[in-house]
Design a protein around this motif. Structure first.
Motif, short mmCIF file in Angstrom:
data_model
loop_
_atom_site.label_atom_id
_atom_site.label_comp_id
_atom_site.label_asym_id
_atom_site.label_seq_id
_atom_site.Cartn_x
_atom_site.Cartn_y
_atom_site.Cartn_z
N VAL A 124 0.77 12.28 3.27
CA VAL A 124 0.80 12.42 4.73
C VAL A 124 1.91 11.58 5.36
O VAL A 124 2.07 11.58 6.58
CB VAL A 124 -0.55 12.03 5.37
CG1 VAL A 124 -1.67 12.91 4.85
CG2 VAL A 124 -0.89 10.55 5.13
N GLY A 125 2.67 10.87 4.53
CA GLY A 125 3.76 10.08 5.09
C GLY A 125 4.34 9.12 4.07
O GLY A 125 3.93 9.09 2.91
N ARG A 126 5.32 8.36 4.56
CA ARG A 126 5.92 7.30 3.75
C ARG A 126 5.90 6.01 4.55
O ARG A 126 6.05 6.01 5.77
CB ARG A 126 7.37 7.65 3.38
CG ARG A 126 7.46 8.46 2.11
CD ARG A 126 8.89 8.79 1.70
NE ARG A 126 9.69 7.65 1.29
CZ ARG A 126 9.54 7.00 0.14
NH1 ARG A 126 8.59 7.36 -0.70
NH2 ARG A 126 10.33 5.98 -0.16
N GLY B 260 -2.46 2.15 -4.87
CA GLY B 260 -3.34 2.95 -5.70
C GLY B 260 -4.80 2.87 -5.33
O GLY B 260 -5.61 3.64 -5.83
N GLU B 261 -5.16 1.92 -4.45
CA GLU B 261 -6.55 1.78 -4.02
C GLU B 261 -6.67 2.16 -2.55
O GLU B 261 -5.84 1.76 -1.72
CB GLU B 261 -7.02 0.34 -4.22
CG GLU B 261 -8.48 0.11 -3.84
CD GLU B 261 -8.91 -1.33 -4.05
OE1 GLU B 261 -9.79 -1.80 -3.30
OE2 GLU B 261 -8.38 -1.99 -4.98
N MET C 134 -4.39 5.75 1.18
CA MET C 134 -3.97 5.12 -0.08
C MET C 134 -2.44 5.14 -0.16
O MET C 134 -1.82 6.16 0.12
CB MET C 134 -4.58 5.86 -1.27
CG MET C 134 -4.33 5.17 -2.62
SD MET C 134 -2.82 5.76 -3.43
CE MET C 134 -3.33 7.38 -3.97
N LEU C 135 -1.88 4.01 -0.52
CA LEU C 135 -0.43 3.87 -0.69
C LEU C 135 -0.12 3.82 -2.17
O LEU C 135 -0.69 3.00 -2.89
CB LEU C 135 0.05 2.59 0.00
CG LEU C 135 1.55 2.26 -0.09
CD1 LEU C 135 2.36 3.22 0.75
CD2 LEU C 135 1.79 0.81 0.37
N ILE D 33 2.03 7.76 1.29
CA ILE D 33 0.69 7.50 1.85
C ILE D 33 -0.14 8.78 1.75
O ILE D 33 0.34 9.87 2.08
CB ILE D 33 0.79 7.04 3.31
CG1 ILE D 33 1.56 5.73 3.39
CG2 ILE D 33 -0.59 6.88 3.93
CD1 ILE D 33 1.91 5.30 4.79
N TYR D 34 -1.37 8.63 1.31
CA TYR D 34 -2.27 9.77 1.13
C TYR D 34 -3.55 9.54 1.93
O TYR D 34 -4.13 8.46 1.88
CB TYR D 34 -2.62 9.96 -0.35
CG TYR D 34 -1.44 10.27 -1.22
CD1 TYR D 34 -1.10 11.58 -1.54
CD2 TYR D 34 -0.63 9.24 -1.71
CE1 TYR D 34 0.00 11.86 -2.34
CE2 TYR D 34 0.47 9.50 -2.50
CZ TYR D 34 0.78 10.83 -2.81
OH TYR D 34 1.88 11.10 -3.59
#
Length: 624
Positions: free
Chosen positions: A385-387, A424-425, A472-473, A479-480
């Motif tokens: 969804v982004g950076r 990752g978390e 989550m990065l 970014i998710y």
């Protein structure tokens, strides 16, 4: 010496290649960062002038530069920039001189996607009034609550040509009159006693420009709009959109590379920020053309794109899934669409959309109407969804912090501060509230505004906006979106992300749509999974296939134990799935008329839910 020079030249030639290998997105990051800096600086510079130059002034500049250019296409109707300017001036005069509005007054609009939405917006802006954008689907209690929240003194609506809002207004008209709220129809005649039509007065009014003195007290911090958040539960909240927030949000099309030559297709409801601020507002910002549709239609979507030579489309929620569910056509790749901008696109739909409709660049973004930051996935990375760029983190500091889903609160350390999560978390997104990234809150409800503020995040006394979303990065900086904290539930000591389960189950052959949520079970901690499912047309539910698929692809704690079949899954006006009512109704077969199924481990399939099974669960005789 020659060998050294040759080696240096070779190294210089290899640098771009090494850069792309080590930092594959550096060029895109640089371009977007520069665009964000430029648009942000431009917003501040224009708003700091005296008087400040708002989005209205940007629109008026475009009227001067290309008055005959099409701004709005609606069916067979074409409205140029000059048309909207003149019509908005007529409306402004009637609303000020006839209705008696003054600068700073709040005016509610209860309209569908019609051209009058734009000229009313610009007309109200010309006299310094605040437009409150009511959800056209709300009725009775919600409608009255929304009007009270923004303290509107006037309500503008229509008896309906593209949809009947008359009954909704007539239902609450006595209450409105009691509260002193005047209602006007944007029509030539009124079919309702006590409601005056304004269209005749507007048609007869002068088209001359409106004096700037009518909006002399507008500042960057002044409220420009109220946009109601379309939460899945509770009454709507009126998010305050200042002129600074409006300017920044409207610049998203520019940041994503949209030009004046583009034609943007907006089938989304204008009462929502995606369509009004990003779509329509973005067109005003860059000087483009907007195609407005009364209501989203999957069957006519691509025909519209071809008809109007659309180059940019907007989507939200399940819109893309609806397009992928349409029957395949030979000409579905015959279009000029190059860019899709929106949010809520699932991975499996993303892939299918590109496969079916061609190499369209998808800019998935993340943001909340009331939030103080947002993210854009400008690389096309599927699922993100982004950076998280360095520039953005510097200008609008954000953190992902550890969150206890069961207690519905952030985890804190021995100092009482929050704990950052590693890459990752999943963690709760919080954004620091600063002068550059303010949180403006909600109108008429200080308590709800306060609930969105998180204190003592990294140090005592700091203030952060609580997004309510788990993100989550990853190690590449993408970014998710994981889930909303209200949608995530805990079962068997594990956190279950509903979107993850939905993505897995929707791959089952007979499932069209699925909505996963957690329901409480007496005698058990946490909530157990349940899925509301809409079947594909002409197909039947197969409990054995669903059981096998779930067992193959989901951990045991994440597998829904109950299934509810529905003819349609309820969504909000922006296509977000509603879970609140489903959670309340639970899995009692005596109360629910829809077909219910239970995961029977002994049968290795989902079986029909019976009163006997329900009783066994309540008596804790059946192991879950």
């Amino acid at each position: 010496m020659l060998a050294l020079c040759t080696a240096l030249v070779g190294l210089l030639l290899l640098l771009p290649l090494l850069g792309n290998l080590l930092f594959p997105y550096w060029w895109q990051d640089l371009v977007i960062s520069l665009s964000m800096i430029h648009s942000g600086y431009r917003c501040l510079r224009r708003l700091q002038r005296c008087p400040p130059l708002t989005l209205l002034d940007t629109f008026l500049e475009k009227v001067q530069s290309h008055p005959e250019k099409a701004l709005l296409l609606f069916g067979e109707q074409v409205y140029t920039y000059r048309d909207i300017d003149r019509r908005s001036s007529q409306a402004a005069r009637v609303l000020r001189d006839g209705v008696g509005l003054q600068e700073g007054d709040s005016v509610a609009v209860f309209l569908l996607n019609v051209p009058s939405y734009l000229w009313v917006w610009m007309g109200l802006a010309k006299i310094g009034c605040v437009m409150a954008c009511l959800n056209s689907n709300i009725r009775a209690k919600s409608l009255l609550h929304s009007l009270g929240a923004c303290r509107a003194t006037v309500l503008l609506t229509t008896p309906g040509e593209w949809g009947d809002l008359k009954a909704a207004i007539e239902d609450v008209l006595p209450s409105l009159q009691q509260k002193g709220i005047r209602v006007f129809y944007l029509s030539a005649e009124s079919p309702t006693s006590g409601i005056e039509p304004l269209q005749g007065h507007i048609d007869a009014a002068s088209e001359e420009p409106i004096p700037i003195a009518f909006r002399a007290n507008v500042t960057p911090k002044s409220t420009a709009l109220y946009i109601y958040t379309s939460g899945t539960t509770g009454l709507p909240k009126a998010a305050i959109i200042t002129h600074l927030k409006l300017c920044r949000t409207a610049s998203m099309l520019y940041i994503c590379g949209v030009k004046a030559e583009d034609v943007i297709y907006t089938p989304l409801p204008l009462y929502h920020s995606a369509a009004l601020l990003i779509g329509l507002g973005g067109c005003l910002e860059v000087g483009a053309t907007c195609v407005l549709r009364p209501k989203f239609s999957a069957s006519q979507f691509w025909d519209d794109c071809r008809r109007y030579h659309v180059s940019v489309i907007q989507y939200v929620g399940e819109v893309m899934r609806y397009l992928c569910n349409t029957p395949k056509r030979e000409n579905e790749r015959e279009h000029q669409v190059r860019l899709a901008l929106g949010n809520g696109l699932r991975v499996e739909v993303w892939k299918e959309f590109l496969q079916r409709f061609g190499p369209i660049h998808i800019c998935e973004f993340y943001g909340a109407t009331e939030g103080n930051t947002g993210f854009i996935n400008y690389t096309g990375k599927i699922g993100a969804v982004g950076r998280a760029s360095f520039i953005q983190k510097m200008l609008m500091p954000f953190e992902l912090i550890r969150y206890n889903v069961e207690r519905d609160e952030p985890v804190r350390d021995e100092r009482g501060c929050c704990i950052r999560v590693p890459p990752g978390e999943a963690g709760l997104l919080v954004v620091k509230i600063t002068k550059n990234s303010p949180f403006n809150g909600y109108a008429g409800d200080r308590q709800k505004s306060e609930k969105k503020i998180l204190r003592d995040v990294l140090k005592k006394g700091d203030l952060y906006f609580n997004s309510g979303d788990l993100l989550m990065l990853d190690h590449e900086g993408f970014i998710y979106f994981q889930d909303r904290v209200g949608d995530t539930f805990r079962w068997k000591g594990e956190n279950v992300a509903t979107t993850e389960v939905e993505t897995t189950l929707v791959a089952v052959q007979f499932i069209q749509e699925v909505n996963v949520y957690g329901v409480p079970v007496p005698g058990h901690e946490g909530k157990i999974g349940m899925a509301a499912i809409r079947l594909k047309e002409g197909m039947v539910f197969d409990g054995e296939k669903l059981y096998t698929h779930a067992k193959d692809f989901l951990p045991n704690y994440a597998i829904p134990h109950f299934v509810r079949l529905q003819d349609a899954l309820e969504v909000t006006g922006t296509f977000k799935q509603c879970k609140g009512q489903l959670v309340k109704e639970g899995f009692n077969p005596a109360l629910i008329k829809d077909p219910l199924f239970f995961l029977d481990e002994s049968e290795k399939r989902f079986v029909s839910m019976s009163p006997q099974i329900y009783s066994s669960i309540l008596d804790m005789k059946l192991k879950l």
